[in-house]
Design an enzyme around this catalytic site. Structure first.
Site, mmCIF file in Angstrom:
data_model
loop_
_atom_site.group_PDB
_atom_site.id
_atom_site.type_symbol
_atom_site.label_atom_id
_atom_site.label_comp_id
_atom_site.label_asym_id
_atom_site.label_seq_id
_atom_site.Cartn_x
_atom_site.Cartn_y
_atom_site.Cartn_z
ATOM 1 C CG ASP A 1 -2.127 -0.973 0.915
ATOM 2 O OD1 ASP A 1 -2.573 -1.036 -0.246
ATOM 3 O OD2 ASP A 1 -2.562 -1.671 1.841
ATOM 4 C CG ASP B 1 -8.045 -4.570 -1.602
ATOM 5 O OD1 ASP B 1 -8.504 -5.591 -2.139
ATOM 6 O OD2 ASP B 1 -8.346 -4.222 -0.455
HETATM 7 N N1 GLY Z 1 -7.263 -2.171 1.065
HETATM 8 C C1 GLY Z 1 -7.965 -2.407 2.242
HETATM 9 C C2 GLY Z 1 -9.416 -2.127 2.198
HETATM 10 O O1 GLY Z 1 -9.970 -1.731 1.202
HETATM 11 O O2 GLY Z 1 -10.021 -2.331 3.219
#
Ligand code: GLY
Length: 391
Positions: free
Chosen positions: A117, A176
């Site tokens: 992330d 994600d």
């Molecule tokens: N990437 C983590 C979420 O969307 O909760």
């Protein structure tokens, strides 16, 4: 019923219902109202953080208390990012200054324990800062972060590793992760480093091949054999079940492939984004804000953050298609945004821990973060409004 036919019927019904009512507040007026509120809420949030003992970033407001996160948590870029979006909309120098202060807190991010992330974290903060100011001092962090992210790519798998290995899975890749590719593509564009773009495209190609079902919905987690690249399992982490369509995951996929098309012009990515849109739109409830999982038993908790991400992605996707398809994406985004900007979702001034949107869901399975504001919900809400009024 054939999915394409049911999509067309829902699309026609939605267009008819939207044409039948003429909202008295125009979208530019609505955006002005929301951004005025954002200025008040986010100034207060910044003032509260100034008084905090440790450098942290706001995450949510739960059980009457603000909850902040460490600088290396996955959400840390959204607060500076939101301040940049407020500055972009308002041109108010006070928000440029606040955005710069909060972005600077992440200057040492590449030396922290990072994860996939880092793309979200750095692109929302430094990426927006560089885009809006051209400040060359923002480039080194972006370049170093992209390089660090690229090191999570394993050629045998052809994807960036999402979470680190655990007892549960060795090489998990979550939908994600598509969002983190934007940093790679942006830095590749800035520097001419084609390796970063190649990694992003290979990850997107393999995700397209392995994450999606024939109806355009996606699994949340695909696990791989690190040595051979074989797919080992298709599962969920935050969704209702392995086979269900977790809403925020669908939103990340829609946004991710739309963004991939913006950078590459590859028609396969546009086609995938349209396919995801055609899955999502008929699944949305009457007011446009999705349940936390499209397959969760009804009635189910809504997730305002998924609604905001979907709206933002649909506005951009509408600019890549034409005719009634573009109209449908725009109208659907408008419907979501009008609901989110209404009293059911938009917090009154001074409440909701100074966040804008209420009723988000982090991880209902874990029983945490249910019916709360979320820093990323606010970020994509403001991005969607800004994109909409520029159409
Ligand atoms: N990437 C983590 C979420 O969307 O909760």
């Amino acid at each position: 019923m054939d999915r394409k036919l049911s999509f067309c019927i829902v699309a026609a019904a939605l267009m008819a219902s939207l044409q039948g009512c003429a909202p008295s507040e125009s979208m530019p007026e609505l955006a002005d109202r929301v951004f005025s509120l954002a200025k008040v809420q986010y100034s207060a949030m910044a003032a509260r953080l100034d008084a905090a003992e440790k450098p942290v970033m706001p995450v949510t407001f739960e059980n009457g208390r603000n909850k902040d996160g460490r600088l290396n948590s996955w959400t840390s870029g959204f607060f500076p990012g939101t301040l940049w979006l407020i500055y972009q909309y308002s041109g108010d120098p006070e928000f440029e200054s606040l955005a710069r202060q909060q972005t600077a807190k992440l200057s040492g991010i590449v030396d922290m324990k990072t994860h996939h992330d880092i793309g979200f974290q750095v692109n929302c903060s430094f990426g927006n800062g560089y885009r809006l100011t051209g400040d060359e001092s923002y480039r080194p962090v972006m370049e170093a972060a992209a390089l660090k992210l690229s090191r999570r790519f394993t050629p045998s798998v052809g994807c960036i590793r999402s979470w680190d290995p655990s007892e549960k899975w060795n090489y998990p890749v979550i939908i994600d992760n598509m969002m983190n590719l934007e940093l790679l593509l942006e830095v590749s564009r800035m520097t001419g480093d084609s390796t970063l773009a190649r990694i992003a495209c290979t990850h997107a190609d393999n995700t397209l091949k392995n994450h999606f079902r024939p109806d355009g919905s996606s699994f949340h987690v695909v696990t791989y054999d690190e040595a051979t690249g074989a797919v080992l399992s298709k599962r969920t982490h935050q969704g209702y079940s392995d086979e269900s369509a977790w809403s925020r995951g669908q939103a990340w996929g829609l946004y991710g492939y739309t963004m991939m098309f913006r950078y590459t012009g590859n028609a396969a990515y546009l086609q995938q984004a349209r396919k995801v849109a055609q899955f999502i739109i008929p699944m949305l409830p009457e007011d446009g804000v999705p349940e936390w999982d499209f397959n969760a038993p009804k009635p189910a908790m809504r997730d305002s953050s998924a609604g905001a991400i979907i709206a933002s992605a649909l506005v951009e996707l509408s600019t890549f298609v034409s005719g009634s398809e573009a109209g449908l994406y725009r109208k659907t985004a408008e419907k979501i945004l009008r609901t989110l900007a209404g009293p059911g979702y938009l917090a009154p001034e001074g409440e909701n821990g100074n966040f804008l949107l209420m009723h988000g869901v982090t991880n209902l399975n874990a029983g945490s973060g249910v019916d709360i504001p979320l820093t990323y919900g606010d970020y994509y809400f403001l991005e969607a409004l800004q994109r909409y009024v520029k159409l």
